[in-house]
Design a protein around this motif. Sequence first.
Motif, PDB file in Angstrom:
ATOM      1  N   ASP B 234       0.843  -1.202   0.000  1.00 28.37           N
ATOM      2  CA  ASP B 234       0.000   0.000   0.000  1.00 28.37           C
ATOM      3  C   ASP B 234       0.881   1.256   0.000  1.00 28.37           C
ATOM      4  OD1 ASP B 234       0.786  -0.473   2.716  1.00 28.37           O
ATOM      5  OD2 ASP B 234      -0.717   1.007   3.330  1.00 28.37           O
ATOM      6  N   LEU B 238       1.111   4.168  -2.855  1.00 24.67           N
ATOM      7  CA  LEU B 238       0.803   5.555  -2.517  1.00 24.67           C
ATOM      8  C   LEU B 238       1.990   6.471  -2.780  1.00 24.67           C
ATOM      9  CD1 LEU B 238      -1.278   5.153   0.776  1.00 24.67           C
ATOM     10  CD2 LEU B 238      -2.084   5.923  -1.464  1.00 24.67           C
ATOM     11  N   THR B 242       1.283   9.161  -5.399  1.00 28.66           N
ATOM     12  CA  THR B 242       1.038  10.459  -4.759  1.00 28.66           C
ATOM     13  C   THR B 242       2.194  10.831  -3.830  1.00 28.66           C
ATOM     14  OG1 THR B 242      -0.181   9.361  -2.983  1.00 28.66           O
ATOM     15  CG2 THR B 242      -1.480  10.135  -4.846  1.00 28.66           C
ATOM     16  N   ALA B 246       2.223  11.259   0.272  1.00 31.33           N
ATOM     17  CA  ALA B 246       2.788  10.064   0.903  1.00 31.33           C
ATOM     18  C   ALA B 246       4.268   9.971   0.562  1.00 31.33           C
ATOM     19  CB  ALA B 246       2.045   8.812   0.434  1.00 31.33           C
TER      20      ALA B 246
END
Lengths: 308, 280
Positions: B234, B238, B242, B246
């Motif tokens: 995850d 991220l 982004t 993150a």
Amino acid sequence: MIQAQQLTKTYGSKTVVDQVSFTVQPGQVTGFLGPNGAGKSTTMRMIVGLAAPTQGQVLVNNRDFKKSKHPITEVGTLLEAKSVHKSLTPSSHLRSIAATAGLPSSRVSEVLELTGLTGVRRKKIGGFSLGMGQRLGIATALLGDPQVLILDEPVNGLDPEGVAWVRNLARQQAAAGKTVFISSHLMSEMAQTADHLIVIGRGRIMADAPISEFIDNGLAQTIVKSSDIEVLMNALSSQGVQLRRIDAQTLEVTGPDSEVIGRRALETGVALSELRPLQRTLEDAYMELTRDAVEYHSNIVAENSGGK
Amino acid sequence: MTTQIQTPLRGKVTLAGVLRSEAIRMFSLKSTGILIALSIVLYVGIAVIATWAIGSLLQDMSDPSQMEGMGTMSQPGFASETLGSGLVFNQLILGVLGVLLFSGEFTTGSAVSTFLASPQRLRVMTAKIIFTVVLTGLTQLVSTLLAFIIAKPVAENYNLTLEFSSSSFQSVLWYGTLAVIMAALIGLALGVLLRSSAGGITVLAAVFFVLPIITAIFGSYVDWLPNVSAFLPDQLGLSLATPLSAPSDLELWQQLLGVAGWIIVPLALGAVLLAKRDIK
């Protein structure tokens, strides 16, 4: 043709198939007979590469099926009914299988028609009865018009009409020169379908012979009842036959058939109250073969009733 | 009644054939359509609501860059990154699709039909991998593009810049798609490894939701844990899609290596076991 050599499968410490060797010839229906848990399904799964043999090997048309480039035109297999996603329909299931081998969708319609599933081709398989699932399984097996047909308990759940249909189908396929290998735990079913029988019990081959050899070695058995049984025994013994006294009035005669016995009785003036040919059925032969090999016994075993 | 046909069927199995077979089957199942529709609706919905929320928040503040913790929000790429707010959900939903794609074969017994039609098991697996990559990749691309189209007027309403060609949006678009494909392939591998839908989905959810929480809780006590958490799927997704919201200490090549690892290791393990284990 299917050739198994020393085929063995063990799960942990349990040997399910134990050094099994046999050949299934094309052009005839070969029955694969054995009690439940004898290793029939496991053997069939090994033939088509779903289960890996612990030892030995099996060839289909002289090749390892796992390497086949034309699997569904080479071997059509029915292993268990409903080995299909329940949310699919017969149509989508068969189209998906046909697509794998690039078969035309017209072939899907053909096998749907052939197995009588055209009417339900858009119904969810999850709602099918065992018999319908079995028909779909057979349709799947026939899809590639295969050279070898392997059917595991194909008549399970079928109605009498379906049973006769499977029997016809097997005979037709064999007549067309194909290899047909059908398993069953019912001798009565095999007796009407198979040309050749392979009997398996506890993972071992117990018999491998043409079906005719399973019925007694040509010796007739007859039950005779008469109040003058001793006279009749004297008259018959001269013929060098086996006589077995069952009770005061009953005799079991092995050798001459009932016609000879009847004439003999007439000649000696003995009145018969019963003259009953005992046919040793395939069922009897099978029971005898597998009596010690049955995995799951019921406590009360019906006595062989003889004549049929 | 006749079973014979005039011209003998040839029936050669090809990868293209197995792919077509997969597509016919998966598109005949309702669950496929439901999961794809759910992922698109959820992703677009979250993106639009998040854009509206950020927009109205920034509007209420005279100079957000002065406020603590609000610095990144005023950066030009932030509006683009807002579109990726639903990324983890899509990873999970399309990861579940990946699980079902393989576990369904075993839970329904259709594996028998599948591997009788193509006894070369790895060919089936290859087809499933290609199918998964294309299906989930397209779904994520469509989700992101739809999110862009619908969120653009909302963003403009609040004077937020949402540029298609900006590097921020391109990251959300392409790295987001990569992150989703990674999740779907992890799901596929779990499906073939565990042969169970419930088991596969549980483990998938654990990897995406539980592991990050555990590493966050114990991260302050154990020195190396934060490094591990940067490599969780995850976080990788991220921080690639982004990076402003993150941020990661990892270099790009390290992140991509991490993604490759999460794709290759479970699938390789699945392939070995698929080839070896009996089909039930």
